[in-house]
Design a protein around this motif. Structure first.
Motif, PDB file in Angstrom:
ATOM      1  N   GLN A  71       0.826  -1.196   0.000  1.00  0.00           N
ATOM      2  CA  GLN A  71       0.000   0.000   0.000  1.00  0.00           C
ATOM      3  C   GLN A  71       0.867   1.255   0.000  1.00  0.00           C
ATOM      4  N   THR A  72       0.279   2.328  -0.493  1.00  0.00           N
ATOM      5  CA  THR A  72       0.966   3.607  -0.556  1.00  0.00           C
ATOM      6  C   THR A  72       0.934   4.283   0.805  1.00  0.00           C
ATOM      7  N   ALA A 121      -0.609   6.803   1.497  1.00  0.00           N
ATOM      8  CA  ALA A 121      -1.987   7.262   1.710  1.00  0.00           C
ATOM      9  C   ALA A 121      -2.933   6.117   2.053  1.00  0.00           C
ATOM     10  N   GLU A 143      -3.548   3.450   0.053  1.00  0.00           N
ATOM     11  CA  GLU A 143      -4.157   2.839  -1.128  1.00  0.00           C
ATOM     12  C   GLU A 143      -3.480   1.501  -1.432  1.00  0.00           C
ATOM     13  N   ARG A 144      -4.291   0.469  -1.656  1.00  0.00           N
ATOM     14  CA  ARG A 144      -3.762  -0.856  -1.941  1.00  0.00           C
ATOM     15  C   ARG A 144      -3.143  -0.889  -3.334  1.00  0.00           C
ATOM     16  N   VAL A 145      -1.986  -1.534  -3.439  1.00  0.00           N
ATOM     17  CA  VAL A 145      -1.283  -1.674  -4.705  1.00  0.00           C
ATOM     18  C   VAL A 145      -0.983  -3.156  -4.916  1.00  0.00           C
TER      19      VAL A 145
END
Length: 240
Positions: free
Chosen positions: A183-184, A186, A188-190
Motif C-alpha cells: 500500500q501507498t 496514503a 491505497e492498496r497496490v
C-alpha cells in the motif's frame, strides 16, 4: 526389597497424600495453561487469507500473452499460467504470443487474481473477441511484500511472510510470476505482477528481499487486462 519411603498409587485405595497437591493444583494449572495458549495462538496468528485452489480441473480459452510473464487474456480477466511444482511456463509458451489457446488445469484464486496450474494446452482456430483493458503507466511508491503468485493464490497457506520465505524463493527462481502486494503512504492498496527491467525472472539480487517488507518505486499500469508494476533492480529496497 522395596524402599519403604516410596508411595504407590492403587486405584481402589485412597490417593497418597504426596500426590494430592499434584492432582488438585498442578494438573488443573497445566490444563488451563494449554487451553490459554491455544486461544492466544488462535487470536494472534495471521489469517492465511481467502485463497482457493480448486480440486477439479477446468478448461479456459483466451489469447496468450507472453509479457511480462505468460498469462491468458480472457473475457473474465487475466489468468497467470504456471506449471506443476515450482516452475513457470515461459518455455512452454515461447513464440506463441497472441495465439488463441485452450488451457486445462486447476484454478487458483485470491482477491480477484487468478492462476491455473497447467495440465495441458492446445492452439485453437477461432476468433476470440476480448475488450482490451489497458491504462497508461503512472508512478507508484508503496511498501509491501514480493510474493510468488502460485502459492499466494492458494497453492500454500499462508503463501506470504517469513514462514513462507524459503518456498517462495524456490518458486520465484523457477519462473513463477512474482507479485507485489502493498500500500501507498496514503493507504491505497497496490497489487501487480512485478516486472524487473532486463530480467525474465526475479533477479537474484531481489530474492534476498522475499519475505521482508520492501519499498517499491516504479510505474504501474494495466496491460491487456493485467496489472503490472515495472521497476529496475534499484527501485526495490528493504523497508526500514
Amino acid at each position: 526389597m522395596t524402599n519403604s519411603g516410596d508411595s504407590i498409587y492403587v486405584g481402589y485405595l485412597p490417593v497418597p497424600k504426596r500426590y494430592t497437591a499434584l492432582l488438585r493444583y498442578v494438573v488443573p494449572f497445566l490444563v488451563g495453561a494449554a487451553v490459554g495458549l491455544g486461544l492466544l495462538l488462535s487470536f494472534t496468528t495471521r489469517s492465511p487469507g481467502q485463497a482457493v485452489w480448486m480440486a477439479e480441473a477446468s478448461s479456459h480459452t483466451g489469447i496468450l500473452r507472453e509479457s511480462p510473464y505468460p498469462y491468458l487474456e480472457t473475457t473474465d480477466g487475466p489468468m497467470l499460467l504456471v506449471e506443476p511444482g515450482k516452475f513457470g511456463s515461459v518455455e512452454r509458451f515461447t513464440g506463441l504470443d497472441g495465439s488463441a489457446l485452450r488451457v486445462r488445469g486447476t484454478l487458483l484464486e485470491r482477491d480477484g487474481w487468478r492462476a491455473i496450474e497447467l495440465f495441458g494446452h492446445e492452439l485453437i482456430e477461432e476468433e476470440i473477441a476480448i475488450e482490451t483493458n489497458s491504462t497508461e503507466a503512472t508512478e507508484v511508491s508503496a511498501i509491501g511484500e514480493i510474493l510468488d503468485s502460485k502459492c499466494y493464490l492458494g497453492a500454500m497457506k499462508p503463501g506470504k511472510g517469513r514462514s513462507h520465505r524459503a518456498c517462495a524463493i524456490l518458486c520465484l527462481r523457477g519462473g513463477i510470476p512474482p507479485l507485489f502486494v502493498g500500500q501507498t503512504a496514503a493507504g491505497e492498496r497496490v497489487a501487480g505482477v512485478l516486472a524487473v527491467e532486463n530480467n525474465s525472472t526475479l533477479p537474484e539480487s531481489l530474492l534476498s528481499l522475499v519475505g521482508s517488507q520492501v519499498e517499491v518505486r516504479g510505474s504501474i499500469s494495466v496491460e491487456k487486462g493485467l496489472s503490472v508494476i515495472r521497476v529496475t533492480e534499484q527501485d526495490v529496497t528493504r523497508s526500514e
